[in-house]
Enzyme design. Structure first.
Site, PDB file in Angstrom:
ATOM      1  N   PHE A  92      43.900  31.899  28.675  1.00 23.31           N
ATOM      2  CA  PHE A  92      43.063  32.085  29.639  1.00 23.31           C
ATOM      3  C   PHE A  92      41.529  32.295  29.592  1.00 23.31           C
ATOM      4  O   PHE A  92      41.248  33.336  28.837  1.00 23.31           O
ATOM      5  CB  PHE A  92      43.604  33.536  30.498  1.00 23.31           C
ATOM      6  CG  PHE A  92      44.843  33.467  30.996  1.00 23.31           C
ATOM      7  CD1 PHE A  92      44.887  32.898  32.309  1.00 23.31           C
ATOM      8  CD2 PHE A  92      46.273  33.631  30.382  1.00 23.31           C
ATOM      9  CE1 PHE A  92      46.594  32.851  33.018  1.00 23.31           C
ATOM     10  CE2 PHE A  92      47.404  33.367  30.923  1.00 23.31           C
ATOM     11  CZ  PHE A  92      47.550  33.061  32.127  1.00 23.31           C
TER      12      PHE A  92
ATOM     13  N   CYS B 263      31.749  34.311  41.432  1.00 18.20           N
ATOM     14  CA  CYS B 263      32.382  33.655  42.637  1.00 18.20           C
ATOM     15  C   CYS B 263      31.542  33.300  43.665  1.00 18.20           C
ATOM     16  O   CYS B 263      30.629  34.163  44.056  1.00 18.20           O
ATOM     17  CB  CYS B 263      33.832  34.639  42.936  1.00 18.20           C
ATOM     18  SG  CYS B 263      34.753  33.597  43.935  1.00 18.20           S
TER      19      CYS B 263
ATOM     20  N   CYS C 192      36.575  38.183  48.248  1.00 15.29           N
ATOM     21  CA  CYS C 192      38.000  38.420  48.494  1.00 15.29           C
ATOM     22  C   CYS C 192      38.184  39.968  47.938  1.00 15.29           C
ATOM     23  O   CYS C 192      37.893  40.421  46.880  1.00 15.29           O
ATOM     24  CB  CYS C 192      38.898  37.777  47.744  1.00 15.29           C
ATOM     25  SG  CYS C 192      38.889  35.942  48.174  1.00 15.29           S
TER      26      CYS C 192
ATOM     27  N   CYS D 149      40.518  40.732  44.820  1.00  9.55           N
ATOM     28  CA  CYS D 149      40.269  40.267  43.648  1.00  9.55           C
ATOM     29  C   CYS D 149      40.089  41.206  42.507  1.00  9.55           C
ATOM     30  O   CYS D 149      39.779  42.246  42.755  1.00  9.55           O
ATOM     31  CB  CYS D 149      38.941  39.649  43.726  1.00  9.55           C
ATOM     32  SG  CYS D 149      38.201  38.624  42.238  1.00  9.55           S
ATOM     33  N   ASP D 150      40.671  40.829  41.504  1.00 12.97           N
ATOM     34  CA  ASP D 150      41.103  41.890  40.364  1.00 12.97           C
ATOM     35  C   ASP D 150      39.932  41.572  39.157  1.00 12.97           C
ATOM     36  O   ASP D 150      40.131  41.970  38.074  1.00 12.97           O
ATOM     37  CB  ASP D 150      42.460  41.865  39.685  1.00 12.97           C
ATOM     38  CG  ASP D 150      42.823  40.269  39.427  1.00 12.97           C
ATOM     39  OD1 ASP D 150      41.981  39.233  39.484  1.00 12.97           O
ATOM     40  OD2 ASP D 150      44.136  40.341  39.198  1.00 12.97           O
ATOM     41  N   THR D 151      38.900  40.688  39.417  1.00 12.46           N
ATOM     42  CA  THR D 151      38.096  40.360  38.460  1.00 12.46           C
ATOM     43  C   THR D 151      36.742  41.450  38.649  1.00 12.46           C
ATOM     44  O   THR D 151      36.163  41.610  39.665  1.00 12.46           O
ATOM     45  CB  THR D 151      37.617  38.991  38.442  1.00 12.46           C
ATOM     46  OG1 THR D 151      38.813  38.134  38.261  1.00 12.46           O
ATOM     47  CG2 THR D 151      36.634  38.470  37.483  1.00 12.46           C
TER      48      THR D 151
ATOM     49  N   GLU E  85      42.582  27.281  38.005  1.00 13.46           N
ATOM     50  CA  GLU E  85      42.827  28.192  38.928  1.00 13.46           C
ATOM     51  C   GLU E  85      41.661  28.294  40.098  1.00 13.46           C
ATOM     52  O   GLU E  85      40.602  28.799  39.524  1.00 13.46           O
ATOM     53  CB  GLU E  85      43.482  29.386  38.859  1.00 13.46           C
ATOM     54  CG  GLU E  85      44.818  29.290  37.934  1.00 13.46           C
ATOM     55  CD  GLU E  85      45.267  30.647  37.678  1.00 13.46           C
ATOM     56  OE1 GLU E  85      44.465  31.724  37.673  1.00 13.46           O
ATOM     57  OE2 GLU E  85      46.435  30.466  36.962  1.00 13.46           O
TER      58      GLU E  85
ATOM     59  N   HIS F 182      53.409  38.540  35.955  1.00 13.41           N
ATOM     60  CA  HIS F 182      52.591  39.379  34.855  1.00 13.41           C
ATOM     61  C   HIS F 182      52.480  40.767  35.610  1.00 13.41           C
ATOM     62  O   HIS F 182      52.553  41.754  34.592  1.00 13.41           O
ATOM     63  CB  HIS F 182      51.299  38.494  34.653  1.00 13.41           C
ATOM     64  CG  HIS F 182      50.621  38.349  35.850  1.00 13.41           C
ATOM     65  ND1 HIS F 182      50.855  37.651  36.782  1.00 13.41           N
ATOM     66  CD2 HIS F 182      49.347  38.794  36.359  1.00 13.41           C
ATOM     67  CE1 HIS F 182      49.934  37.623  37.699  1.00 13.41           C
ATOM     68  NE2 HIS F 182      48.977  38.592  37.386  1.00 13.41           N
TER      69      HIS F 182
END
Length: 182
Positions: free
Chosen positions: A23, A29, A33, A36-38, A92, A176
């Site tokens: 990954f 971005c 959102c 979002c987990d980033t 993605e 995951h």
């Protein structure tokens, strides 16, 4: 390029769930959102050559560019350089921007319009409150696979009921998270 992280794991969602993959998570971005987990504040500047060197440390046949929104940074030259190492390039994306035509597999998880994506292999819609997956799909290019994903497994029953009424779609779980891996 601003890279949040590069790591080796299993694809946790969608059609390729369970496949080993490298990954490459880009930072940044063009959508905001709430789920979002980033962490976009954390990133390293990397050249295409440094990214190729990093992914080459792992034996996976698939490299997944994700984010954030990878279309903000992903170039055709990087895609082709990854492919030259014998790997397939998956992306993605939120579907808001076009991607290089050379990408092997496009997973679109649309958030808010407008959409500018030209091709979708896998449409993955999150079943958020008020979402109408069929209406979302109607705004996008035809996909090869349609996946519906509960929001962090919080509305799985609703998702299953919806899928039974719309059989062209399939369930996509965030495996995951269920098995506690990255």
């Amino acid at each position: 390029m601003r890279v949040n992280e590069i790591f080796y794991s299993l694809q946790g969602e969608g059609v390729h769930a369970g496949c080993p993959a490298v990954f490459v998570r880009f930072s940044g971005c063009n959508r905001a959102c709430e789920f979002c987990d980033t962490d976009f504040a954390r990133f390293s500047e990397m050249t295409e050559e440094e990214i190729i060197e990093a992914i080459s440390r792992y034996p996976a046949e698939i490299v997944i560019f994700t984010g954030g929104e990878p279309a903000l940074q992903l170039t055709d030259s990087l895609v082709r350089a990854v492919q030259a190492t014998g790997r397939r390039v998956h992306v993605e994306t939120n579907g808001s921007l076009p991607l290089p035509d050379s990408v092997d597999w496009v997973t679109c998880s649309p958030k808010t319009p407008p959409y500018s994506i030209g091709r979708i292999d896998e449409l993955k819609v999150l079943l958020t409150p008020g979402a109408d997956p069929e209406a979302i799909a109607a705004q996008l290019p035809r996909a090869r696979a349609y996946c519906l994903q509960p929001l962090s497994c919080s509305n799985t029953d609703l998702c299953v009921d919806w899928l039974k009424a719309h059989p062209r779609w399939r369930l996509s779980l965030q495996t995951h998270k269920l098995i506690n891996i990255r």
